[in-house]
Design a protein around this motif. Structure first.
Motif, PDB file in Angstrom:
ATOM      1  N   ALA A  34       0.834  -1.026  -0.102  1.00 46.53           N
ATOM      2  CA  ALA A  34      -0.034  -0.007  -0.036  1.00 46.53           C
ATOM      3  C   ALA A  34       1.060   1.228  -0.005  1.00 46.53           C
ATOM      4  CB  ALA A  34      -0.936   0.045   1.107  1.00 46.53           C
ATOM      5  N   GLY A  37      -2.326   7.032   1.351  1.00 47.43           N
ATOM      6  CA  GLY A  37      -3.820   7.042   1.359  1.00 47.43           C
ATOM      7  C   GLY A  37      -4.344   5.575   1.056  1.00 47.43           C
ATOM      8  N   ARG A  39      -3.763   3.241  -0.996  1.00 53.46           N
ATOM      9  CA  ARG A  39      -3.490   2.514  -2.569  1.00 53.46           C
ATOM     10  C   ARG A  39      -2.837   1.700  -2.724  1.00 53.46           C
ATOM     11  NH1 ARG A  39      -2.590   7.095  -6.877  1.00 53.46           N
ATOM     12  NH2 ARG A  39      -0.841   7.655  -5.410  1.00 53.46           N
ATOM     13  N   SER A  65      -2.807   3.690 -16.191  1.00 47.68           N
ATOM     14  CA  SER A  65      -3.059   3.905 -14.560  1.00 47.68           C
ATOM     15  C   SER A  65      -4.431   4.882 -14.845  1.00 47.68           C
ATOM     16  CB  SER A  65      -1.895   4.513 -14.132  1.00 47.68           C
ATOM     17  OG  SER A  65      -0.977   3.842 -13.793  1.00 47.68           O
ATOM     18  N   PRO A  69      -8.168   3.388 -11.937  1.00 47.55           N
ATOM     19  CA  PRO A  69      -7.937   4.217 -10.713  1.00 47.55           C
ATOM     20  C   PRO A  69      -7.732   3.548  -9.615  1.00 47.55           C
ATOM     21  CG  PRO A  69     -10.045   5.028 -11.739  1.00 47.55           C
ATOM     22  CD  PRO A  69      -9.425   3.740 -12.375  1.00 47.55           C
ATOM     23  N   GLY A  70      -7.002   4.051  -8.507  1.00 47.93           N
ATOM     24  CA  GLY A  70      -6.829   3.218  -7.133  1.00 47.93           C
ATOM     25  C   GLY A  70      -5.481   2.401  -7.082  1.00 47.93           C
ATOM     26  N   VAL A  71      -4.673   2.620  -8.126  1.00 43.79           N
ATOM     27  CA  VAL A  71      -3.513   1.854  -8.052  1.00 43.79           C
ATOM     28  C   VAL A  71      -2.461   2.641  -8.376  1.00 43.79           C
ATOM     29  CG1 VAL A  71      -3.396   1.366 -10.592  1.00 43.79           C
ATOM     30  CG2 VAL A  71      -2.191  -0.291  -9.167  1.00 43.79           C
ATOM     31  N   LYS A  72      -1.115   2.221  -7.895  1.00 37.28           N
ATOM     32  CA  LYS A  72       0.127   3.127  -7.871  1.00 37.28           C
ATOM     33  C   LYS A  72       0.885   2.125  -8.421  1.00 37.28           C
ATOM     34  CE  LYS A  72       3.430   6.015  -5.523  1.00 37.28           C
ATOM     35  NZ  LYS A  72       3.981   6.479  -4.120  1.00 37.28           N
ATOM     36  N   TRP A 330      -5.036  -3.938 -14.368  1.00 34.45           N
ATOM     37  CA  TRP A 330      -4.090  -2.909 -15.007  1.00 34.45           C
ATOM     38  C   TRP A 330      -3.271  -3.236 -16.083  1.00 34.45           C
ATOM     39  CZ3 TRP A 330       1.213  -1.947 -15.746  1.00 34.45           C
ATOM     40  CH2 TRP A 330       1.434  -0.406 -15.942  1.00 34.45           C
TER      41      TRP A 330
END
Length: 434
Positions: A34, A37, A39, A65, A69-72, A330
Motif C-alpha cells: 500500500a 492513502g 492505495r 493508470s 484508478p486506485g493503483v500506484k 491494470w
C-alpha cells in the motif's frame, strides 16, 4: 522484443540483487502493498532501449493508470539486457515483481509464481493459445514478430544486376553468387560479445522452411523424445547455413560484431542482405539508410511462402501480487490501450495481435512492406513457429540455445560441421533434461 536474447552478466555468488527503479527501491511481492492513502502499490518490471526509452514507458504507464484508478505503479527497470535471467534471480530472492512485460514465463509458471490468464481475459487476442505452459497461458500474446525476414539493400541488388527478390532457394543462391561476383558480401550476420544470438537468424529461417513447414510441432515432439537434432531434416537445415558460409556468402568477419554493430554494418552498405526480426522495420523507417530497403521471406526450395513468427511479449502477473485482480486489470489496460499499441508499433515495428486493431496512419514504407508480407503469409496459412524464439511447452530447454549460437559461430567459421553441431545439441539437451 525477441531480439533481446543478450547474455546476463555473471553475478558474484551471494551478491545482493540491485534493480534500477523509478522513485522506489527494488521490491515485488515482498514489498509494501500500500502507498499513501492506502492505495495498492504494484511493481512493474520492464526494460529500456533506444527505441523504448524511459519517456516511452512512463507515458504508457500513465495511460494505463488513468484507466484503472486506485493503483500506484513503481517502475522497475532491468539493469541487464537479459531480463529473463534477471527476473529468475529476483524470484529466487523473494523479489519477483508484481507485473512483468516481455519476460519468458517458462519456469516461473511451473513453480506457481504466475497467475494464468483465463479464456475470457484472452477473448480479444488473435492467438489466445500462444505459448501454453501445461495448457495454460501466462503471458498476454499481444504482439507478433516475424523472425526473421530478409531485409535487403536495393542499390546493391541493382549493382549486381538483380531485379527482383528471390522466390526460391536456388534463386537466393544465384543472387548470392551475383553479389559475391561484384565483391559484395551477400549476407550480414553478427554474434560478437554477449550478443551471440545474432549469428542465428539463418538457422531460424532454415529450420522454418525445411523442418517446421513439414512438421509444425517438431520441437514439441523433440521435447517428447520423438525427434532428435540429428534427424535428417534438421541437419539439412544446418547444412544450408554451413554451405552459405563455405561459399563465402555469409561474412565470417561479422561474427565479431555485437547486435548494434551488425545493424550498422547493413546500414553502412557492408552487405546486401540482413536476416532480422520485423522490429528492424521501425528502425529503418525512423532512421532511413542511404538506400532503399526491401524485404522478402527466406525462400523455400519450392518457392512456397514460409514465415517464422512469434506471438507473445505481453504482461505476466505474479500470483502473490498485493491485489491480483487489480494487477490483471491494470495489465490488460496497459496492453489493450490504443495509444500504447500505436506507440509500440511506431517505436518497435510491432504487428499487434489484438482483434480490431489497425496500425496508425503514416507508418513508413519498410513497416508497411513488412506488415503486408506478414498478413499475406497469415492468409496463406504459411506461418510457423520461430525456432529458438518460441516459448512454453514448445520451447527449447534452457542451455540449448546458447550451445546453438556458439555452435553456429563454429559452423560459419568452418570449425565444425552441421552433423557435429546436431550431435552436440542432442548431448546438451540430454544434460539439461536430466
Amino acid at each position: 522484443m525477441s531480439r533481446r536474447r543478450y547474455g546476463l552478466a555473471a553475478a558474484a555468488a551471494g551478491a545482493v540483487l540491485v534493480l534500477a527503479a523509478t522513485g522506489c527501491t527494488a521490491g515485488g511481492s515482498g514489498s509494501s502493498s500500500a502507498g499513501s492513502g492506502g492505495r495498492p502499490v504494484l511493481t512493474f518490471f520492464t526494460f529500456e532501449t533506444p527505441n523504448l526509452d524511459a519517456k516511452y514507458w512512463d507515458a504508457a504507464i500513465a495511460r494505463a493508470s488513468a484507466k484503472v484508478p486506485g493503483v500506484k505503479i513503481k517502475k522497475l527497470v532491468a539493469p541487464s539486457a537479459d531480463r529473463n535471467g534477471y527476473v529468475k534471480q529476483l524470484a529466487a530472492s523473494g523479489q519477483l515483481p508484481d507485473l512483468m512485460i516481455s519476460v519468458n514465463p517458462d519456469g516461473l509458471a511451473q513453480s506457481g509464481k504466475l497467475t494464468a490468464w483465463s479464456a475470457a481475459d484472452l477473448a480479444d487476442y488473435v492467438s489466445p493459445n500462444a505459448n501454453p505452459i501445461g495448457g495454460k497461458i501466462y503471458q498476454l500474446p499481444y504482439n507478433t514478430q516475424p523472425t526473421p525476414l530478409v531485409y535487403y539493400n536495393k542499390d546493391l541488388f541493382a549493382k549486381a544486376g538483380i531485379t527482383a527478390a528471390p522466390a526460391t532457394y536456388q534463386q537466393f543462391l544465384d543472387d548470392c553468387a551475383k553479389l559475391k561476383s561484384k565483391s559484395i558480401d551477400p549476407i550480414i550476420v553478427g554474434g560478437g560479445g554477449k550478443d551471440t544470438f545474432a549469428d542465428g537468424y539463418p538457422d531460424i529461417a532454415a529450420v522454418g522452411t525445411d523442418v517446421y513447414r513439414a512438421r509444425p510441432n517438431w520441437l514439441a515432439e523433440r521435447r517428447a523424445g520423438k525427434r532428435s537434432f540429428t534427424d535428417p531434416a534438421f541437419v539439412g537445415a544446418l547444412k544450408k547455413v554451413q554451405d552459405l558460409a563455405a561459399k563465402g556468402y555469409i561474412d565470417k568477419s561479422g561474427l565479431s560484431r555485437d547486435y548494434a554493430a551488425t545493424e550498422q554494418a547493413f546500414r553502412d552498405g557492408k552487405g546486401a542482405m540482413y536476416p532480422m526480426g520485423s522490429w528492424f522495420a521501425a528502425s529503418a523507417d525512423a532512421k532511413k539508410p542511404g538506400f532503399g530497403v526491401g524485404v522478402f521471406p527466406w525462400p523455400s526450395d519450392d518457392g512456397k511462402t514460409v514465415v517464422p513468427a512469434y506471438t507473445g511479449g505481453g504482461m505476466s502477473v505474479s500470483s502473490t501480487a498485493p491485489d491480483v485482480p487489480l494487477a490483471k486489470k491494470w495489465a490488460k489496460a496497459f496492453m489493450e490501450d490504443k495509444a500504447n499499441l500505436d506507440a509500440s508499433v511506431r517505436a518497435d515495428g510491432s504487428i499487434i495481435a489484438i482483434r480490431g486493431y489497425t496500425p496508425p496512419a503514416g507508418m513508413g514504407p519498410v513497416y508497411r512492406a513488412t506488415d503486408a508480407l506478414y498478413q499475406d503469409a497469415a492468409k496463406r496459412h504459411a506461418l510457423v513457429n520461430a525456432f529458438t524464439v518460441e516459448t512454453g511447452d514448445t520451447g527449447l530447454v534452457p542451455g540449448v540455445s546458447d550451445r546453438l549460437w556458439a555452435g553456429t559461430a563454429d559452423l560459419i567459421s568452418g570449425r565444425t560441421t552441421a552433423d557435429e553441431l546436431a550431435k552436440n545439441l542432442d548431448t546438451e539437451w540430454a544434460k539439461d533434461t536430466k
